[in-house]
Design a protein around this motif. Sequence first.
Motif, short mmCIF file in Angstrom:
data_model
loop_
_atom_site.label_atom_id
_atom_site.label_comp_id
_atom_site.label_asym_id
_atom_site.label_seq_id
_atom_site.Cartn_x
_atom_site.Cartn_y
_atom_site.Cartn_z
N ILE A 94 40.38 102.73 -50.70
CA ILE A 94 39.57 102.30 -51.86
C ILE A 94 38.57 101.21 -51.45
O ILE A 94 37.43 101.19 -51.94
N LYS A 95 38.96 100.32 -50.52
CA LYS A 95 38.03 99.32 -50.01
C LYS A 95 36.82 100.00 -49.35
O LYS A 95 35.68 99.59 -49.55
N PHE A 96 37.10 101.03 -48.57
CA PHE A 96 36.03 101.79 -47.91
C PHE A 96 35.14 102.45 -48.97
O PHE A 96 33.91 102.43 -48.86
N TRP A 97 35.75 103.01 -50.01
CA TRP A 97 35.00 103.69 -51.06
C TRP A 97 34.12 102.70 -51.84
O TRP A 97 32.97 102.99 -52.15
N LEU A 98 34.66 101.53 -52.14
CA LEU A 98 33.88 100.53 -52.87
C LEU A 98 32.67 100.07 -52.07
O LEU A 98 31.59 99.84 -52.62
N ASN A 100 31.07 101.87 -49.93
CA ASN A 100 30.11 102.98 -49.77
C ASN A 100 30.04 103.83 -51.04
O ASN A 100 29.78 105.04 -50.97
N ARG A 101 30.25 103.22 -52.17
CA ARG A 101 30.30 103.95 -53.44
C ARG A 101 28.96 104.64 -53.72
O ARG A 101 27.89 104.07 -53.50
N GLY A 102 29.04 105.87 -54.19
CA GLY A 102 27.84 106.63 -54.51
C GLY A 102 27.19 107.30 -53.32
O GLY A 102 26.16 107.96 -53.47
N GLN A 103 27.80 107.16 -52.13
CA GLN A 103 27.24 107.78 -50.93
C GLN A 103 28.08 108.99 -50.52
O GLN A 103 29.07 109.33 -51.18
N ASN A 104 27.69 109.64 -49.45
CA ASN A 104 28.41 110.82 -48.96
C ASN A 104 29.54 110.37 -48.05
O ASN A 104 29.31 110.05 -46.87
N ASN A 105 30.75 110.32 -48.58
CA ASN A 105 31.90 109.83 -47.84
C ASN A 105 32.79 110.98 -47.36
O ASN A 105 32.99 111.97 -48.08
N VAL A 106 33.33 110.81 -46.17
CA VAL A 106 34.20 111.83 -45.57
C VAL A 106 35.47 111.16 -45.07
O VAL A 106 35.40 110.12 -44.40
N LEU A 107 36.62 111.74 -45.39
CA LEU A 107 37.89 111.32 -44.81
C LEU A 107 38.28 112.37 -43.77
O LEU A 107 38.47 113.54 -44.09
N LEU A 124 40.02 112.62 -55.31
CA LEU A 124 39.71 112.09 -56.63
C LEU A 124 38.51 111.14 -56.60
O LEU A 124 37.75 111.05 -57.56
N LEU A 125 38.34 110.43 -55.46
CA LEU A 125 37.23 109.49 -55.33
C LEU A 125 35.95 110.17 -54.88
O LEU A 125 34.92 109.51 -54.70
N GLY A 126 36.00 111.49 -54.67
CA GLY A 126 34.79 112.22 -54.32
C GLY A 126 34.54 112.38 -52.83
O GLY A 126 33.46 112.82 -52.42
N PHE A 127 35.52 112.03 -52.00
CA PHE A 127 35.38 112.24 -50.56
C PHE A 127 35.39 113.73 -50.24
O PHE A 127 36.08 114.52 -50.91
#
Length: 332
Positions: A94-98, A100-107, A124-127
């Motif tokens: 979640i720290k990583f998501w916050l 980079n929120r609104g960007q193209n994130n990949v796990l 759920l966070l859109g990754f």
Amino acid sequence: MKNLNILITRFPFESQLGGEELHTLHLAEGLIGRGHSVSLLTSCPVLEKLFEEKLPDVNIKHIEACKPPVSAWSLISFTLFSPFCFLYLNFFLIKFWLKNRGQNNVLYSLSLNEKLLMSPVAALLGFNVVWVEHARIGNWLTQNPWIVFYWLWSRFTKVITPSAGTAAPIKWVKNLNVICHGVKLGDSKSLKKKSTTEFNILCIARLSADKGVDYLIKAFKKLIDHNPDVCISLSIAGNGPEEANLKALTNQLLPDNQSTNQVQFLGKIPHAEVIKEYEKANVLVLPSTEHDPFGLTIVEGMIMGCAVVCTSVCGASEFLESGVEAIVTPEK
């Protein structure tokens, strides 16, 4: 394609240098070279060291997490502590998501524990969630009580294996893809002309029973017996539980080996030293007797100018025509 923010996670049962770690490093280097951002969240000191040496600008976070449930004891401990591990790992997600929120994130997940515990939250966070299955698939997964969650979460991920043989035991998984590994072409800059006065054979493998190094040593004995006038050597790089037995076998078959030095056990050596061994070798042999998910050394050996001999259980053999690109033999 818009730039991606990729979070690579690796919490292995044990940390060791192998094809999975090197492939992950090369992949990260390629992604960064294309303008993408890479971060590493891991408990693996081997992978962490590789990234620190080769990619010093990558954001690396070392944390300890529960072992993946791939043995009887780790299955029990994972089941008991998974709620706490779930909260702990996803705190960093979640720290990583916050950030980079609104960007193209990949796990990009490599180990079973983070696949089970982080993937649903990441989805759920859109990754975009990617799983890599590089290890040999066995009972540790196919008969694992957690497999129902593996199957459920796989519906929201891309699952990648390096060969069809690796994919076969989990063909029921949703979104399963076979993508073979590769190596950097830049490594070919180190290519040198091979010796014409000596014949050097190289094997790079973990010294465990499934790698078939004992068969290679026996074949080497026959080779030198049939070619007494040719200077032939065998170098074996790697360590593992069979090291003492393999050295004993060598001393039994070649009692004068210590003076002639025909067979050398190099131990575990840095990848930079491995490149030097490729440069000296005429032939690279990977004699695996059980399914080897890919065999990255096969590709590295080819690009470094080595002739390659491997067994048909090596994943890379699926992409080779025997007698053309390499010699592919039965596993035993």
